[in-house]
Design an enzyme around this catalytic site. Structure first.
Site, mmCIF file in Angstrom:
data_model
loop_
_atom_site.group_PDB
_atom_site.id
_atom_site.type_symbol
_atom_site.label_atom_id
_atom_site.label_comp_id
_atom_site.label_asym_id
_atom_site.label_seq_id
_atom_site.Cartn_x
_atom_site.Cartn_y
_atom_site.Cartn_z
ATOM 1 N N ARG A 26 -1.143 -9.130 -20.693
ATOM 2 C CA ARG A 26 -2.033 -8.897 -21.841
ATOM 3 C C ARG A 26 -1.391 -7.953 -22.857
ATOM 4 O O ARG A 26 -1.840 -7.887 -24.001
ATOM 5 C CB ARG A 26 -3.383 -8.355 -21.408
ATOM 6 C CG ARG A 26 -3.356 -6.944 -20.865
ATOM 7 C CD ARG A 26 -4.729 -6.508 -20.375
ATOM 8 N NE ARG A 26 -5.624 -6.159 -21.450
ATOM 9 C CZ ARG A 26 -5.666 -4.969 -22.055
ATOM 10 N NH1 ARG A 26 -4.782 -4.036 -21.718
ATOM 11 N NH2 ARG A 26 -6.524 -4.716 -23.002
ATOM 12 N N PRO A 82 0.824 -1.212 0.000
ATOM 13 C CA PRO A 82 0.000 0.000 0.000
ATOM 14 C C PRO A 82 0.861 1.266 0.000
ATOM 15 O O PRO A 82 0.399 2.333 -0.383
ATOM 16 C CB PRO A 82 -0.795 -0.100 1.315
ATOM 17 C CG PRO A 82 -0.670 -1.503 1.766
ATOM 18 C CD PRO A 82 0.623 -2.025 1.216
ATOM 19 N N GLU A 115 2.634 -7.718 8.234
ATOM 20 C CA GLU A 115 2.814 -6.255 8.130
ATOM 21 C C GLU A 115 3.854 -5.893 7.076
ATOM 22 O O GLU A 115 4.181 -4.739 6.893
ATOM 23 C CB GLU A 115 3.256 -5.696 9.486
ATOM 24 C CG GLU A 115 2.291 -5.995 10.621
ATOM 25 C CD GLU A 115 0.860 -5.624 10.259
ATOM 26 O OE1 GLU A 115 -0.016 -6.495 10.369
ATOM 27 O OE2 GLU A 115 0.642 -4.479 9.812
ATOM 28 N N ASP A 158 -6.524 1.013 -25.347
ATOM 29 C CA ASP A 158 -7.008 0.912 -23.966
ATOM 30 C C ASP A 158 -7.268 2.288 -23.367
ATOM 31 O O ASP A 158 -6.620 3.261 -23.727
ATOM 32 C CB ASP A 158 -5.919 0.255 -23.084
ATOM 33 C CG ASP A 158 -5.900 -1.252 -23.254
ATOM 34 O OD1 ASP A 158 -6.930 -1.817 -23.640
ATOM 35 O OD2 ASP A 158 -4.845 -1.835 -23.001
#
Ligand SMILES: COC(=O)COc1cccc(COC(=O)c2cn[nH]c2)c1
Length: 247
Positions: free
Chosen positions: A158, A89, A116, A173
């Site tokens: 992809r 994160p 963690e 895209d």
């Protein structure tokens, strides 16, 4: 492209055996190697975590097993060096542009953490001689980085030549650099022309490609304004023509 993944849940990556990525592997476009981190934890309980120095909740992943596991992966090809990607994160945002940077790499090593996180000395150790990226797939906390690795492997895989097939080009895209960068895709339709009283927008049946392109850009701008207004602010004014400005 070679991808190595070190995890205490290698079975988490079964989805990489199916669909687009599975086919790319069968065709030899992509070479994925999974590694069980506990294979490098030598105590009887194969321990990979311990309490955090300085106190605090949860557990931290020990440096020794990670160091031995990463060394073992690096030894697989003495003449090459993988780019190491740590889902966290606290990382830089994973974007289509970063996916396009990664697809140009011959070798990626993903190190999804649990608990963690990994003792910070591990990435410090490798960061001195390899490219180590701490990357976030979004502002939320997962129980582990494995789901983030699945997301990144799919977004990167992809883009490999031959994976999407000729019918589809990743150049179109959303978020792809260029005309559609920073714009969300507008609505899409297919047959039948009318379904439960809902008709396909007439313009799309007109065969007038110029007007269709204009309509699609308008719809992309409208959806971007509605769902991601902050992206509009990032739009280069030079790419907004007078018609756009009217919207
Ligand atoms: C050096 O980095 C590390 O040790 C990794 O640390 C952690 C800590 C908590 C959770 C995770 C798993 O990744 C995510 O939750 C994540 C990734 N993107 N968005 C959410 C990883």
């Amino acid at each position: 492209m070679r991808i190595d993944i070190i995890s205490i849940f290698p079975e988490y990556f079964a989805p990489l055996d199916v669909s687009l990525i599975g086919k790319a592997r069968e065709r030899g476009i992509l070479d994925v190697h999974l590694h069980q981190l506990r294979d490098w934890a030598h105590d009887v309980h194969r321990t990979v975590d311990d309490t955090p120095y300085g106190g605090g909740p949860g557990m931290v992943m020990k440096p020794e097993p990670w160091g031995e596991a990463i060394d073992a992966v690096l030894a697989a090809d003495q003449d090459a060096r993988p780019r190491i990607i740590v889902p966290t994160p606290s990382g830089v945002p994973f974007t289509q542009r970063l996916a396009m940077e990664y697809v140009a790499e011959p070798w990626l090593l993903f190190t999804p953490a649990r608990y963690e996180g990994i003792d910070s000395r591990v990435m410090a150790e490798y960061g001195s001689r390899l490219c180590v990226d701490e990357v976030s797939i979004g502002d939320y906390v997962l129980a582990g980085g494995e789901a983030a690795v699945l997301v990144m492997v799919e977004a990167v895989g992809r883009l490999l030549p031959g994976v999407l097939g000729n019918a589809r080009s990743a150049v179109d895209d959303s978020f792809a650099p260029g005309e559609m960068e920073n714009l969300l895709e507008g609505p899409v339709y297919t047959k039948p022309p009318e379904w439960r009283g809902h008709e396909v927008p007439e313009i799309l049946l007109s065969g007038h490609h110029g007007k269709i392109a204009r309509w699609r850009r308008d719809e992309a701008l409208r959806r971007t304004a509605r769902n991601r207004a902050e992206l509009l602010a990032a739009l280069d004014p030079a790419t907004l023509d007078k018609h756009d400005r009217r919207l």
